[in-house]
Design a protein around this motif. Sequence first.
Motif, short mmCIF file in Angstrom:
data_model
loop_
_atom_site.label_atom_id
_atom_site.label_comp_id
_atom_site.label_asym_id
_atom_site.label_seq_id
_atom_site.Cartn_x
_atom_site.Cartn_y
_atom_site.Cartn_z
N SER A 69 0.85 -1.20 0.00
CA SER A 69 0.00 0.00 0.00
C SER A 69 0.88 1.24 0.00
O SER A 69 2.06 1.18 0.35
CB SER A 69 -0.92 0.03 1.23
OG SER A 69 -2.02 -0.85 1.11
N ASN A 70 0.30 2.36 -0.39
CA ASN A 70 0.93 3.67 -0.22
C ASN A 70 -0.14 4.74 -0.25
O ASN A 70 -1.34 4.42 -0.22
CB ASN A 70 2.02 3.90 -1.29
CG ASN A 70 1.48 3.95 -2.71
OD1 ASN A 70 0.36 4.41 -2.95
ND2 ASN A 70 2.26 3.50 -3.66
N HIS A 71 0.26 6.00 -0.30
CA HIS A 71 -0.68 7.11 -0.18
C HIS A 71 -1.48 7.38 -1.44
O HIS A 71 -2.31 8.30 -1.45
CB HIS A 71 0.07 8.38 0.23
CG HIS A 71 1.04 8.86 -0.82
ND1 HIS A 71 2.20 8.19 -1.12
CD2 HIS A 71 1.00 9.93 -1.65
CE1 HIS A 71 2.84 8.83 -2.09
NE2 HIS A 71 2.13 9.89 -2.42
N ASP A 72 -1.26 6.60 -2.49
CA ASP A 72 -1.95 6.82 -3.76
C ASP A 72 -2.91 5.69 -4.14
O ASP A 72 -3.56 5.79 -5.20
CB ASP A 72 -0.93 6.99 -4.90
CG ASP A 72 -0.27 8.35 -4.90
OD1 ASP A 72 -0.90 9.32 -4.43
OD2 ASP A 72 0.88 8.45 -5.37
N TYR A 99 3.38 1.03 4.60
CA TYR A 99 2.68 2.31 4.61
C TYR A 99 2.02 2.51 5.97
O TYR A 99 1.40 1.60 6.50
CB TYR A 99 1.63 2.35 3.50
CG TYR A 99 0.81 3.62 3.47
CD1 TYR A 99 1.43 4.87 3.51
CD2 TYR A 99 -0.58 3.58 3.39
CE1 TYR A 99 0.68 6.04 3.48
CE2 TYR A 99 -1.33 4.75 3.35
CZ TYR A 99 -0.70 5.97 3.39
OH TYR A 99 -1.43 7.14 3.37
N GLN A 100 2.14 3.70 6.52
CA GLN A 100 1.64 3.97 7.86
C GLN A 100 0.21 3.46 8.04
O GLN A 100 -0.66 3.68 7.20
CB GLN A 100 1.70 5.45 8.17
CG GLN A 100 0.78 6.32 7.32
CD GLN A 100 0.83 7.78 7.75
OE1 GLN A 100 1.88 8.34 8.00
NE2 GLN A 100 -0.34 8.40 7.85
N GLY A 101 0.00 2.74 9.13
CA GLY A 101 -1.31 2.21 9.43
C GLY A 101 -1.55 0.80 8.93
O GLY A 101 -2.47 0.13 9.40
N GLU A 102 -0.74 0.33 7.99
CA GLU A 102 -0.96 -1.05 7.54
C GLU A 102 -0.62 -2.02 8.65
O GLU A 102 -1.19 -3.12 8.72
CB GLU A 102 -0.21 -1.36 6.25
CG GLU A 102 1.26 -1.63 6.37
CD GLU A 102 1.86 -2.15 5.06
OE1 GLU A 102 2.27 -3.32 5.05
OE2 GLU A 102 1.93 -1.40 4.08
N GLU A 103 0.32 -1.63 9.54
CA GLU A 103 0.64 -2.50 10.68
C GLU A 103 -0.50 -2.54 11.68
O GLU A 103 -0.50 -3.39 12.58
CB GLU A 103 1.94 -2.02 11.35
CG GLU A 103 1.81 -0.83 12.27
CD GLU A 103 1.79 0.52 11.57
OE1 GLU A 103 1.92 1.55 12.27
OE2 GLU A 103 1.63 0.56 10.33
N LEU A 104 -1.49 -1.67 11.53
CA LEU A 104 -2.69 -1.70 12.36
C LEU A 104 -3.85 -2.40 11.65
O LEU A 104 -4.92 -2.56 12.24
CB LEU A 104 -3.11 -0.28 12.73
CG LEU A 104 -2.05 0.58 13.44
CD1 LEU A 104 -2.58 1.99 13.65
CD2 LEU A 104 -1.62 -0.05 14.75
N GLY A 105 -3.64 -2.80 10.41
CA GLY A 105 -4.72 -3.42 9.63
C GLY A 105 -5.78 -2.44 9.20
O GLY A 105 -6.94 -2.82 8.97
N LEU A 106 -5.42 -1.15 9.05
CA LEU A 106 -6.42 -0.15 8.69
C LEU A 106 -7.00 -0.43 7.32
O LEU A 106 -6.27 -0.66 6.36
CB LEU A 106 -5.81 1.25 8.71
CG LEU A 106 -5.30 1.80 10.05
CD1 LEU A 106 -4.86 3.24 9.87
CD2 LEU A 106 -6.35 1.67 11.14
N PRO A 107 -8.33 -0.39 7.18
CA PRO A 107 -8.95 -0.50 5.87
C PRO A 107 -9.04 0.86 5.20
O PRO A 107 -8.79 1.91 5.84
CB PRO A 107 -10.35 -1.03 6.20
CG PRO A 107 -10.65 -0.39 7.53
CD PRO A 107 -9.32 -0.32 8.27
N GLU A 108 -9.41 0.88 3.95
CA GLU A 108 -9.71 2.13 3.25
C GLU A 108 -10.97 2.75 3.86
O GLU A 108 -11.93 2.05 4.20
CB GLU A 108 -9.96 1.84 1.77
CG GLU A 108 -10.17 3.05 0.90
CD GLU A 108 -8.86 3.70 0.50
OE1 GLU A 108 -8.91 4.69 -0.25
OE2 GLU A 108 -7.78 3.22 0.92
N VAL A 109 -10.97 4.07 4.00
CA VAL A 109 -12.19 4.77 4.42
C VAL A 109 -12.95 5.13 3.16
O VAL A 109 -12.55 6.02 2.40
CB VAL A 109 -11.85 6.03 5.25
CG1 VAL A 109 -13.14 6.73 5.68
CG2 VAL A 109 -11.02 5.65 6.47
#
Length: 549
Positions: free
Chosen positions: A342-345, A380-390
Amino acid sequence: MTQDLAPSVRDEPAEQPCPDQRAGGWWRDAVIYQVYVRSFADSDGDGIGDLRGIRERLPYLAELGVDAVWLTPFYASPQADGGYDVADYRAVDPLFGTLSDADDLVREAHRLGLKVIVDIVPNHTSDQHPWFRAALAGGPERELYHFHPGRGERGELPPNDWESVFGGPAWTRTPDGAWYLHLFAPEQPDLNWDHPAVREEFESILRFWLDLGVDGFRVDVAHGMVKAEGLPDIGAREQAKMIGTQVLPFFDQDGVHEIHRSWRRLLDSYGAADGRPRVGVAEAWAPSAARLALYVRPDELHQAFNFHFLTCSWDAAAMRGVIDGSLAATASVGAPATWVLSNHDVVRHPTRYGGGERGLRRARAAALLVLALPGSTYVYQGEELGLPEVEDLPDEVRQDPAFFRGAGQDGTRDGCRVPIPWSGEEAPYGFGPGGSWLPQPDHWRELSVAAQSGDPRSTLELYRSALALRRELPGLGDGPMAWLAAPDGVLAISRPGFVCTLNTLGREVELPVPGRPVLATDDPVVDSGAVVESSTVRIAADSCVWWAV
């Protein structure tokens, strides 16, 4: 030599080495954490992340186990495209702090053993850059950009049919009737890299940040600085969809490589002077792994992002094909492979992989796979938290310029840029003393750093364990890899003293036990950590297991 892992399997090729043809360097197997500056940590309560906030959170990254931090642009900018429209490359935007804050951040990172990579944006400037403001006024600075007369009887048509990556024409007409090129937003005019002043200025900019102490640069649009002679028409619409699938007259032109060679000489001169290697990382979209490898030849940049893997579907055969192609291409020039999920794009990979519980299971498994592969990994920041797309941001809060322009990108990049949660039961979840520039979902309280810390079942602890093992196990990082025979839908790779098995199927599979389980994304194989007594083991659906052999 191929080993059998399961009966009734396809034939496998011999071991595929990833040879080291150049002197080793820290970047060859580094885990690099991407910080999207405005969404990581806010120190002053304005709802926007800043450099001081990042510095205060650096101990978290050191504990996580990464080797380096990559910072997105924090330069002076009108923020028409999240800071990728730079007005002054030697100044910090007041939104993010001061030059002193940047210096403090680099020094603190180095104290904690972290390298720092910063973005450089050489394809275009902001329309508020002094050069472009002088160009609009009719000055000789027009030669530093792509100003051209229009077509048609009165010059009312753009000079060619090029389209902006964000949608619409790649040309904007000025009040005096000339047209200027912008492959992204109109506020981001493309520089003319045929002009020596442009090359001299960017060498000076690189030296400025190297002198401040940074360890390298991520080169934004590294494939875009050189345009084909004559600026020929493409003769097709929806050109943004062609990026990364074919060579275009404005992207991946051969002339970019001389620029990267000159930058490599500069980076090497700093490393030779103090024994601390500096690196260049290409954000380059190329139509094949072979063309991407050109950016990391021994005299060019050190790494290039592997977008072919990032865009790969959740399919074992497709993943294997991309892995083989990537390793072969980079090995041919002695460079390390890179792996990015993942990344910011792009849409965050738990959502790309199906969303919900299934998407998270697959995302956790994919993380263990990429961390087991040869080369370097970007987190990418937050992937280590398992964050999904908003995915449900209201239109009125969106800021992605592509959202406001048709026929380009889908304009949904805001969904992966929502500020990450640190602690607490209510938004902004410890992001800062105020709110956050994009709203955070209510359920993110369960995904915060504080909520996941200490929970052995959490995604954060999975990443912490994986990164610790990656450092401890000698077979991981840079080095050779072999495929093991495995059933369809399963990938099994062998590294020295180590095996990784990935099950991409929606059901359990039974495999011979390859060794002692040391980490897994799902039961039943690692609860005890003991040697498995039976000759076979069942691997859960959409899961990954690491084994010590």
